[in-house]
Design an enzyme around this catalytic site. Sequence first.
Site, PDB file in Angstrom:
ATOM      1  N   GLY A  89      -6.010 -35.205  45.019  1.00 55.56           N
ATOM      2  CA  GLY A  89      -4.875 -34.145  46.303  1.00 55.56           C
ATOM      3  C   GLY A  89      -4.353 -33.835  46.484  1.00 55.56           C
TER       4      GLY A  89
ATOM      5  CE  LYS B 164     -10.344 -26.337  49.899  1.00 58.39           C
ATOM      6  NZ  LYS B 164     -11.978 -25.786  49.121  1.00 58.39           N
TER       7      LYS B 164
ATOM      8  CG  ASP C  17     -14.427 -28.589  48.047  1.00 61.28           C
ATOM      9  OD1 ASP C  17     -15.048 -28.690  46.850  1.00 61.28           O
ATOM     10  OD2 ASP C  17     -14.238 -26.885  47.972  1.00 61.28           O
ATOM     11  CG  MET C  18     -11.245 -34.710  51.390  1.00 57.25           C
ATOM     12  SD  MET C  18     -12.202 -35.325  52.982  1.00 57.25           S
ATOM     13  CE  MET C  18     -13.877 -36.319  52.016  1.00 57.25           C
TER      14      MET C  18
ATOM     15  NE  ARG D 293     -14.926 -31.663  42.386  1.00 53.53           N
ATOM     16  CZ  ARG D 293     -15.291 -30.491  44.162  1.00 53.53           C
ATOM     17  NH1 ARG D 293     -14.612 -30.464  44.966  1.00 53.53           N
ATOM     18  NH2 ARG D 293     -16.054 -29.540  43.712  1.00 53.53           N
TER      19      ARG D 293
HETATM   20  P1  FAD Z   1      -1.153 -32.473  38.192  1.00 54.54           P
HETATM   21  O1  FAD Z   1      -0.911 -33.393  37.682  1.00 54.54           O
HETATM   22  O2  FAD Z   1      -0.260 -31.493  39.114  1.00 54.54           O
HETATM   23  O3  FAD Z   1      -1.030 -31.775  36.156  1.00 54.54           O
HETATM   24  C1  FAD Z   1      -1.056 -32.373  35.370  1.00 54.54           C
HETATM   25  C2  FAD Z   1      -0.640 -31.579  33.993  1.00 54.54           C
HETATM   26  O4  FAD Z   1      -1.997 -30.743  34.597  1.00 54.54           O
HETATM   27  C3  FAD Z   1      -0.439 -30.443  34.067  1.00 54.54           C
HETATM   28  O5  FAD Z   1       1.223 -31.108  33.609  1.00 54.54           O
HETATM   29  C4  FAD Z   1      -0.240 -28.937  33.151  1.00 54.54           C
HETATM   30  O6  FAD Z   1       0.056 -29.510  32.141  1.00 54.54           O
HETATM   31  C5  FAD Z   1      -1.551 -29.220  34.392  1.00 54.54           C
HETATM   32  N1  FAD Z   1      -1.991 -28.593  35.132  1.00 54.54           N
HETATM   33  C6  FAD Z   1      -1.961 -28.716  36.844  1.00 54.54           C
HETATM   34  N2  FAD Z   1      -2.142 -27.654  37.777  1.00 54.54           N
HETATM   35  C7  FAD Z   1      -2.217 -26.499  36.594  1.00 54.54           C
HETATM   36  C8  FAD Z   1      -2.363 -25.679  36.388  1.00 54.54           C
HETATM   37  N3  FAD Z   1      -2.229 -24.835  38.317  1.00 54.54           N
HETATM   38  N4  FAD Z   1      -1.579 -24.091  35.857  1.00 54.54           N
HETATM   39  C9  FAD Z   1      -1.912 -24.039  34.387  1.00 54.54           C
HETATM   40  N5  FAD Z   1      -1.729 -26.045  34.582  1.00 54.54           N
HETATM   41  C10 FAD Z   1      -1.732 -27.099  35.207  1.00 54.54           C
HETATM   42  N6  FAD Z   1      -8.070 -31.389  45.975  1.00 54.54           N
HETATM   43  C11 FAD Z   1      -8.385 -31.393  47.683  1.00 54.54           C
HETATM   44  O7  FAD Z   1      -7.152 -31.862  47.944  1.00 54.54           O
HETATM   45  N7  FAD Z   1      -9.800 -31.673  47.714  1.00 54.54           N
HETATM   46  C12 FAD Z   1     -10.409 -31.273  47.556  1.00 54.54           C
HETATM   47  O8  FAD Z   1     -11.677 -30.731  47.584  1.00 54.54           O
HETATM   48  C13 FAD Z   1     -10.580 -31.000  45.778  1.00 54.54           C
HETATM   49  N8  FAD Z   1     -10.964 -30.121  44.686  1.00 54.54           N
HETATM   50  C14 FAD Z   1     -10.991 -29.838  43.057  1.00 54.54           C
HETATM   51  C15 FAD Z   1     -11.951 -29.494  42.463  1.00 54.54           C
HETATM   52  C16 FAD Z   1     -11.252 -29.529  41.512  1.00 54.54           C
HETATM   53  C17 FAD Z   1     -12.970 -28.402  40.477  1.00 54.54           C
HETATM   54  C18 FAD Z   1     -10.189 -29.525  40.881  1.00 54.54           C
HETATM   55  C19 FAD Z   1      -9.647 -29.140  39.192  1.00 54.54           C
HETATM   56  C20 FAD Z   1      -8.717 -29.938  41.561  1.00 54.54           C
HETATM   57  C21 FAD Z   1      -9.668 -30.191  42.553  1.00 54.54           C
HETATM   58  N9  FAD Z   1      -8.673 -30.542  43.687  1.00 54.54           N
HETATM   59  C22 FAD Z   1      -9.087 -31.093  45.408  1.00 54.54           C
HETATM   60  C23 FAD Z   1      -7.166 -30.645  43.993  1.00 54.54           C
HETATM   61  C24 FAD Z   1      -6.095 -31.770  43.033  1.00 54.54           C
HETATM   62  O9  FAD Z   1      -6.521 -32.922  43.710  1.00 54.54           O
HETATM   63  C25 FAD Z   1      -5.049 -31.054  42.925  1.00 54.54           C
HETATM   64  O10 FAD Z   1      -4.082 -31.081  43.541  1.00 54.54           O
HETATM   65  C26 FAD Z   1      -4.530 -30.374  41.000  1.00 54.54           C
HETATM   66  O11 FAD Z   1      -6.118 -30.510  40.018  1.00 54.54           O
HETATM   67  C27 FAD Z   1      -3.318 -30.908  40.364  1.00 54.54           C
HETATM   68  O12 FAD Z   1      -3.712 -32.399  40.011  1.00 54.54           O
HETATM   69  P2  FAD Z   1      -4.473 -32.399  38.107  1.00 54.54           P
HETATM   70  O13 FAD Z   1      -4.764 -33.601  37.999  1.00 54.54           O
HETATM   71  O14 FAD Z   1      -5.085 -31.551  37.631  1.00 54.54           O
HETATM   72  O15 FAD Z   1      -3.009 -31.753  37.462  1.00 54.54           O
END
Ligand code: FAD
Length: 263
Positions: free
Chosen positions: A153, A65, A99-100, A149
């Site tokens: 968000g 970050k 990372d963003m 990546r």
């Molecule tokens: P969501 O839309 O939140 O949820 C969908 C489904 O996924 C849920 O119903 C559940 O089944 C499952 N789920 C989601 N979260 C969880 C949890 N915590 N525990 C258990 N089940 C869960 N964001 C940034 O802004 N900048 C970044 O640089 C960044 N890097 C990332 C790197 C990685 C490897 C990952 C996985 C995420 C990153 N994110 C980052 C976060 C991302 O933007 C989302 O906020 C986060 O991944 C939640 O969205 P989702 O698509 O995973 O699922």
Amino acid sequence: FVAGTTLDQAVEAVRTLNATGAMATLDVLGESVEDRAAADRAAAAYVEAIERIAAEGMDANVSIKLTQMGLDLGVEECLSVLAPVAAAGATHGVFIRIDMESSDYTDRTLEVVDRLRADGFDVGPVIQAYLHRSPADVEQLAAERVRTRICKGAYAEPPEVAHQDREAIGDAFVSLSERLMEADAYPAIATHDPEMIGRVSASALERGIGPERFEFQLLYGVRRDLQRRLLADGYRMRVYVPYGTEWYPYFMRRLAERPANAL
Ligand code: FAD
């Protein structure tokens, strides 16, 4: 959600992941430092992590970050803090993911990535599907085949800046992923959402894009069942492994996005 407070504990977690066929990306926890000394300390921790990845021959890279690398002190200062990290990455052949963070930092973050790439360093950014600007950013990254990546968000953004509804964010996520797969930019599809994983993998299949041309990424400790299934299905899968003493804000974000995790 956190592999431990020390690099040794993180290395142990990565070894276990590698043994199951998963790749890893190490994240030294910490954000928004306000002075150069703190930024340099964080940078030194990343150099140590990169050297350990190389010494142990682990299948891992690092995620950084920029606010932790002094971005609030200015782009030039941040580049100077990052210099030893970028050099270590180049020496040891370890890719560096930037990372963003919130939209206040998008331009500056992309500028830092651009300048490091212009100097020949193997770095790549993260694009957040919820931002209205992201299709234009992805167009540019696709043209240069930058390893990017895609995530939904994670920061609270106003409607002028970012989509608010789930469907629009999901559609953007899929179309940005498709654009980067088609450009052969080896995108990382970062999500725990089974619908996103299903749509992106179906789209790859339809377009004749093999599983070696992209990877899925999930967070350490989140949906381990899904992580195992992706590997069993023959996909490349990388786990984001955070460690360090500054675990509190990261841990709270994981609970906030899914309060059931507190149980
Ligand atoms: P969501 O839309 O939140 O949820 C969908 C489904 O996924 C849920 O119903 C559940 O089944 C499952 N789920 C989601 N979260 C969880 C949890 N915590 N525990 C258990 N089940 C869960 N964001 C940034 O802004 N900048 C970044 O640089 C960044 N890097 C990332 C790197 C990685 C490897 C990952 C996985 C995420 C990153 N994110 C980052 C976060 C991302 O933007 C989302 O906020 C986060 O991944 C939640 O969205 P989702 O698509 O995973 O699922």
